[in-house]
Design a protein around this motif. Structure first.
Motif, PDB file in Angstrom:
ATOM      1  N   SER A  94      43.366  28.581  38.114  1.00 20.28           N
ATOM      2  CA  SER A  94      42.950  29.669  37.225  1.00 20.28           C
ATOM      3  C   SER A  94      41.638  30.269  37.705  1.00 20.28           C
ATOM      4  N   ILE A  95      41.517  31.577  37.517  1.00 18.43           N
ATOM      5  CA  ILE A  95      40.304  32.308  37.877  1.00 18.43           C
ATOM      6  C   ILE A  95      39.852  33.113  36.664  1.00 18.43           C
ATOM      7  N   ASP A  96      38.654  32.820  36.211  1.00 14.22           N
ATOM      8  CA  ASP A  96      38.037  33.603  35.144  1.00 14.22           C
ATOM      9  C   ASP A  96      37.121  34.620  35.822  1.00 14.22           C
ATOM     10  N   PHE A  97      37.629  35.837  35.998  1.00 20.00           N
ATOM     11  CA  PHE A  97      36.839  36.895  36.623  1.00 20.00           C
ATOM     12  C   PHE A  97      35.976  37.542  35.547  1.00 20.00           C
ATOM     13  N   GLY A  98      34.694  37.184  35.534  1.00 14.63           N
ATOM     14  CA  GLY A  98      33.799  37.660  34.497  1.00 14.63           C
ATOM     15  C   GLY A  98      32.911  38.791  34.964  1.00 14.63           C
ATOM     16  N   THR A  99      32.359  39.525  34.012  1.00 15.10           N
ATOM     17  CA  THR A  99      31.463  40.623  34.342  1.00 15.10           C
ATOM     18  C   THR A  99      30.212  40.127  35.053  1.00 15.10           C
ATOM     19  N   THR A 100      29.661  39.014  34.601  1.00 13.59           N
ATOM     20  CA  THR A 100      28.431  38.489  35.191  1.00 13.59           C
ATOM     21  C   THR A 100      28.658  37.209  35.986  1.00 13.59           C
ATOM     22  N   LEU A 190      35.859  46.694  44.907  1.00 13.44           N
ATOM     23  CA  LEU A 190      34.913  45.606  44.688  1.00 13.44           C
ATOM     24  C   LEU A 190      35.620  44.372  44.141  1.00 13.44           C
ATOM     25  N   ILE A 191      36.550  44.575  43.216  1.00 10.81           N
ATOM     26  CA  ILE A 191      37.288  43.441  42.657  1.00 10.81           C
ATOM     27  C   ILE A 191      38.088  42.744  43.744  1.00 10.81           C
ATOM     28  N   ILE A 192      38.755  43.526  44.585  1.00  7.40           N
ATOM     29  CA  ILE A 192      39.550  42.937  45.677  1.00  7.40           C
ATOM     30  C   ILE A 192      38.649  42.156  46.621  1.00  7.40           C
ATOM     31  N   ASP A 193      37.509  42.747  46.997  1.00  3.85           N
ATOM     32  CA  ASP A 193      36.598  42.065  47.925  1.00  3.85           C
ATOM     33  C   ASP A 193      36.094  40.757  47.329  1.00  3.85           C
ATOM     34  N   PHE A 194      35.702  40.797  46.047  1.00  8.91           N
ATOM     35  CA  PHE A 194      35.167  39.578  45.442  1.00  8.91           C
ATOM     36  C   PHE A 194      36.251  38.514  45.299  1.00  8.91           C
ATOM     37  N   LEU A 195      37.426  38.903  44.823  1.00  9.35           N
ATOM     38  CA  LEU A 195      38.511  37.929  44.676  1.00  9.35           C
ATOM     39  C   LEU A 195      38.909  37.330  46.023  1.00  9.35           C
ATOM     40  N   SER A 196      38.886  38.138  47.069  1.00  5.54           N
ATOM     41  CA  SER A 196      39.215  37.627  48.407  1.00  5.54           C
ATOM     42  C   SER A 196      38.228  36.543  48.833  1.00  5.54           C
ATOM     43  N   CYS A 197      36.935  36.815  48.652  1.00  4.33           N
ATOM     44  CA  CYS A 197      35.916  35.821  49.009  1.00  4.33           C
ATOM     45  C   CYS A 197      36.059  34.565  48.148  1.00  4.33           C
ATOM     46  N   LEU A 198      36.230  34.766  46.853  1.00  7.68           N
ATOM     47  CA  LEU A 198      36.337  33.643  45.925  1.00  7.68           C
ATOM     48  C   LEU A 198      37.561  32.792  46.243  1.00  7.68           C
ATOM     49  N   TRP A 199      38.681  33.443  46.548  1.00  8.54           N
ATOM     50  CA  TRP A 199      39.934  32.721  46.781  1.00  8.54           C
ATOM     51  C   TRP A 199      39.894  31.918  48.075  1.00  8.54           C
ATOM     52  N   GLU A 200      39.379  32.522  49.132  1.00  7.13           N
ATOM     53  CA  GLU A 200      39.308  31.804  50.408  1.00  7.13           C
ATOM     54  C   GLU A 200      38.426  30.566  50.282  1.00  7.13           C
ATOM     55  N   VAL A 221      49.025  30.930  39.928  1.00  2.94           N
ATOM     56  CA  VAL A 221      47.666  31.456  39.800  1.00  2.94           C
ATOM     57  C   VAL A 221      47.578  32.256  38.505  1.00  2.94           C
ATOM     58  N   LEU A 222      46.601  31.929  37.677  1.00  5.05           N
ATOM     59  CA  LEU A 222      46.392  32.618  36.410  1.00  5.05           C
ATOM     60  C   LEU A 222      45.022  33.279  36.432  1.00  5.05           C
ATOM     61  N   VAL A 223      44.993  34.579  36.169  1.00  2.75           N
ATOM     62  CA  VAL A 223      43.754  35.348  36.150  1.00  2.75           C
ATOM     63  C   VAL A 223      43.560  35.878  34.740  1.00  2.75           C
ATOM     64  N   THR A 224      42.367  35.692  34.189  1.00  2.76           N
ATOM     65  CA  THR A 224      42.096  36.116  32.818  1.00  2.76           C
ATOM     66  C   THR A 224      41.514  37.528  32.786  1.00  2.76           C
ATOM     67  N   CYS A 225      41.733  38.211  31.678  1.00  4.78           N
ATOM     68  CA  CYS A 225      41.173  39.545  31.490  1.00  4.78           C
ATOM     69  C   CYS A 225      40.751  39.687  30.027  1.00  4.78           C
ATOM     70  N   PRO A 226      39.797  40.569  29.727  1.00  2.15           N
ATOM     71  CA  PRO A 226      39.342  40.739  28.342  1.00  2.15           C
ATOM     72  C   PRO A 226      40.459  41.242  27.436  1.00  2.15           C
ATOM     73  N   ALA A 227      40.358  40.921  26.159  1.00  2.00           N
ATOM     74  CA  ALA A 227      41.373  41.336  25.192  1.00  2.00           C
ATOM     75  C   ALA A 227      41.404  42.848  25.022  1.00  2.00           C
ATOM     76  N   ALA A 228      40.281  43.524  25.258  1.00  2.00           N
ATOM     77  CA  ALA A 228      40.219  44.966  25.038  1.00  2.00           C
ATOM     78  C   ALA A 228      40.936  45.755  26.126  1.00  2.00           C
ATOM     79  N   TRP A 229      41.255  45.119  27.245  1.00  2.00           N
ATOM     80  CA  TRP A 229      41.930  45.849  28.311  1.00  2.00           C
ATOM     81  C   TRP A 229      43.345  46.208  27.889  1.00  2.00           C
TER      82      TRP A 229
END
Length: 642
Positions: A94-100, A190-200, A221-229
């Motif tokens: 699981s990946i919690d992709f957070g704002t901060t 930016l999201i793709i670049d960060f997820l690529s680095c994080l995943w590798e 693989v489970l990726v979380t997203c905010p409820a407001a999306w």
């Protein structure tokens, strides 16, 4: 009869050929989302070894009228809480992709008896961190120099750009001044670049931690997203995750590899984690609990009921979840504005580096520890980064420090954000016409002493249990990994947060002749057709059983055998009322997709017979998959609108 969808061959009208629903049908499911050293112009970049600003440490059918669902969930089939035997040994990541901050967790029935594991060691520090800053550092050519801790702590150098907070650009927006983008880069990039680095890095670390070569290419693989999306934001995250190779074909013939990627909401994942702690919070079957997932960027709320036996845990959503941009990041932004106001006549302290230093100090020491009114008479001191202009007692500049009284920080920084969170909890409580037995606060912002005090003061008289569960800051990522490990829907039902609607043409009825005669025209088959009608796929507030497929029957009118392609359009609406026509309320065009009926045997058969007045072809569209008589004939791709 008429058609739904825009005909590719129709030159004169915007929506000439539309597919018409054969019947209203029954709705059962909401439509678906080794460290490197680099140099700049020959000069190695460096980073400060100190840690970053401290992050958190702590289907059941509906009635034909499609009205609002009852608050009592439908009978559920209870499920075992552990991993299924048929999938023994398969890994859930699981990946919690957070704002901060972002985190990674994983689990397998063959590793530590299925216990959830977290990545704690990250590039750029010898210390352990449960999450890593969601931050990237680019060079002048748009290449990633560093990510996470190394990007957050990198010294400022010419030709580099630090990017953070872009995660909010998938949902409700910040202003452009509140985030930094590398020129030429979109939020998606930016999201793709960060997820690529994080995943590798995650793959290397997981392999190292378990002491064996894991088959990570076949992991769920489970990726979380905010409820407001909305669906568009979830689809963007899905596409970014696929582009970052979080899932890929594991072997020849692995045609369903995309199905290993799942996008789930943050409160849903956090609820799974908290529901496992029911003994701790004395919750029992048929009791309700609210999740307040207060993170860095967003605060998400959802209410669930525990159903079934605790040994076969299942929870059901009790009302439409909600979310807003009022996480702890906005404390930082308001603190920055306060400092800029106080030091408006002292520009020596307002350059980018100085402001970043003030904000770093606030995040590190005061943001979570601030207690509110009990700190009103306390002065909070912040060392000035710039040694020039050190004295002006009228604004709190004393001996090179900026002293800000606690009551000013409370009034200008904390109260506006905390009050918004309290209002959200109040509104969410009103949606549920049943007693709420527990309010569980998770996420990094849940570590705020002031927030928990205000929540207890306002709601302790109505809600018996108000608590921060263990691992509150990582409840989302741990719950998501647990969800994947169970391989079954622990959350059995959800509530549709908005309506999903198709614009269609239907045979004119007496109501149409009375209300909208201007919409009625005869088609080539001499049938009176009412244009601009709405066909609801899902009504806002409807109970949706997870795992069931949305099936709505349609038919398309074709002029001839070449008239086989049309464009279907999906709309959303936040209105609580059910509309019959497009002019009765606001609808938002969400996405389009192209459907080709030429592969259907019935279309080919009708097209082979000369029919001067055209013909109709029936089918069912399911999540962009063309079905006929239970068989899949083709897939299409949603084109989400900007």
């Amino acid at each position: 009869m008429g058609c739904c969808g825009e005909s590719i061959s129709a030159p004169d009208t915007q929506y000439a050929n539309r597919v018409q629903p054969v019947n209203n049908g029954i709705i059962s499911q909401q439509p678906a989302f080794t460290r490197t050293t680099r140099s700049i112009n020959g000069t190695p970049w460096s980073h400060t070894p100190s840690p970053p600003p401290q992050g958190p440490t702590y289907s059941t059918p509906l009635s034909p009228n499609l009205g609002r669902a009852p608050l009592t969930p439908p009978p559920a089939t209870y499920i075992p809480s552990g991993p299924s035997n048929s999938a023994a040994g398969r890994m859930s990541i699981s990946i919690d992709f957070g704002t901060t901050f972002s985190g990674v967790a994983y689990a397998s029935s063959r590793i530590a008896s299925g216990k959830i594991q977290q990545i704690l060691h990250w590039p750029g520090s010898f210390e352990t961190f449960r999450k890593v800053p969601t931050c990237l550092l680019y060079d002048e050519h748009g290449q990633v120099l560093a990510w996470g801790l190394e990007a957050k702590n990198a010294s400022s150098m010419p030709g580099t750009t630090r990017c953070e907070w872009w995660g909010l650009y998938n949902g409700p927006k910040l202003s452009d001044s509140d985030t930094s983008f590398k020129p030429g880069k979109t939020a998606m990039d930016l999201i793709i670049d960060f997820l690529s680095c994080l995943w590798e890095y995650a793959k290397e670390q997981i392999t190292r931690d378990i002491g064996a070569v894991a088959d990570l290419n076949s992991a769920d693989v489970l990726v979380t997203c905010p409820a407001a999306w909305d669906a568009k934001g979830c689809d963007m995250m899905r596409e970014a995750a696929i582009s970052a190779s979080l899932v890929q074909s594991a072997h020849a013939g692995d045609g369903n590899w995309r199905d290993r990627l799942r996008i789930i909401t943050e409160p849903e994942a956090a609820a799974v984690h908290c529901a496992r702690l029911t003994d701790l919070h004395k919750l029992k079957p048929n009791q309700n609990f609210m999740i307040c997932d207060a993170g860095g960027g967003t605060v998400d709320l959802a209410v669930y009921k525990i159903i079934g036996q605790m040994s076969n845990l299942e929870i059901a959503e009790m009302c439409a979840r909600s979310g807003a941009n009022c996480g702890s990041l906005f404390l930082d932004l308001r603190f920055r504005e306060l400092v800029k106001t106080l030091l408006a006549d002292h520009p020596a302290h307002l350059d980018a580096a100085s402001l970043a230093y003030f904000m770093h100090s606030f995040s590190q020491t005061d943001k979570l520890a601030f207690r509110g009114e009990s700190d009103d008479d306390t002065y909070f001191n912040f060392t000035c980064f710039n040694v020039q202009d050190p004295h002006d007692s009228s604004v709190g500049l004393i001996n090179g420090e900026l002293a800000i009284p606690g009551n000013l920080i409370r009034r200008e920084v904390f109260d506006p954000v905390v009050n918004q969170v309290l209002e959200m909890i109040e509104e969410q409580s009103k949606k549920v016409e049943q007693h709420i037995d527990a309010l569980l606060l998770v996420g990094g912002f849940a570590g705020s002493e002031y927030l928990i005090r205000r929540v207890e003061a306002q709601f302790s008289g109505r809600i018996k249990v108000i608590a921060r569960p263990s691992d509150a800051d990582t409840a989302t990522v741990r719950g998501a990994a647990l969800y994947g490990l169970s391989r079954k829907s622990i959350v059995s039902t959800v509530i549709a947060p908005r309506s999903y609607i198709m614009k269609v043409k239907l045979p004119a009825e007496p109501e149409d002749w009375a209300k909208r005669p201007a919409y009625i025209k005869e088609n080539n088959a001499n049938v009176p057709i009412c244009d601009n009608r709405l066909q609801y796929l899902v009504m806002k507030g409807a109970i949706l059983r997870k795992g069931q497929i949305l099936r709505t029957k349609f038919c398309k009118f074709s002029q001839n055998g070449q008239d086989c392609i049309f464009v279907a359009v999906l709309y959303t609406s936040d209105s609580d009322k059910m509309m019959r026509y497009t002019d009765e309320g606001e609808t938002i065009e969400l996405c389009r997709w192209t459907v080709n009926l030429n592969s259907l045997p019935t279309f080919q058969q009708n097209a082979s017979i000369p029919q001067p007045n055209g013909f109709f072809t029936g089918f069912a569209e399911v999540r962009g998959v063309l079905f006929y008589e239970g068989q899949e004939w083709s897939r299409v791709v949603f084109d989400f609108l900007n």
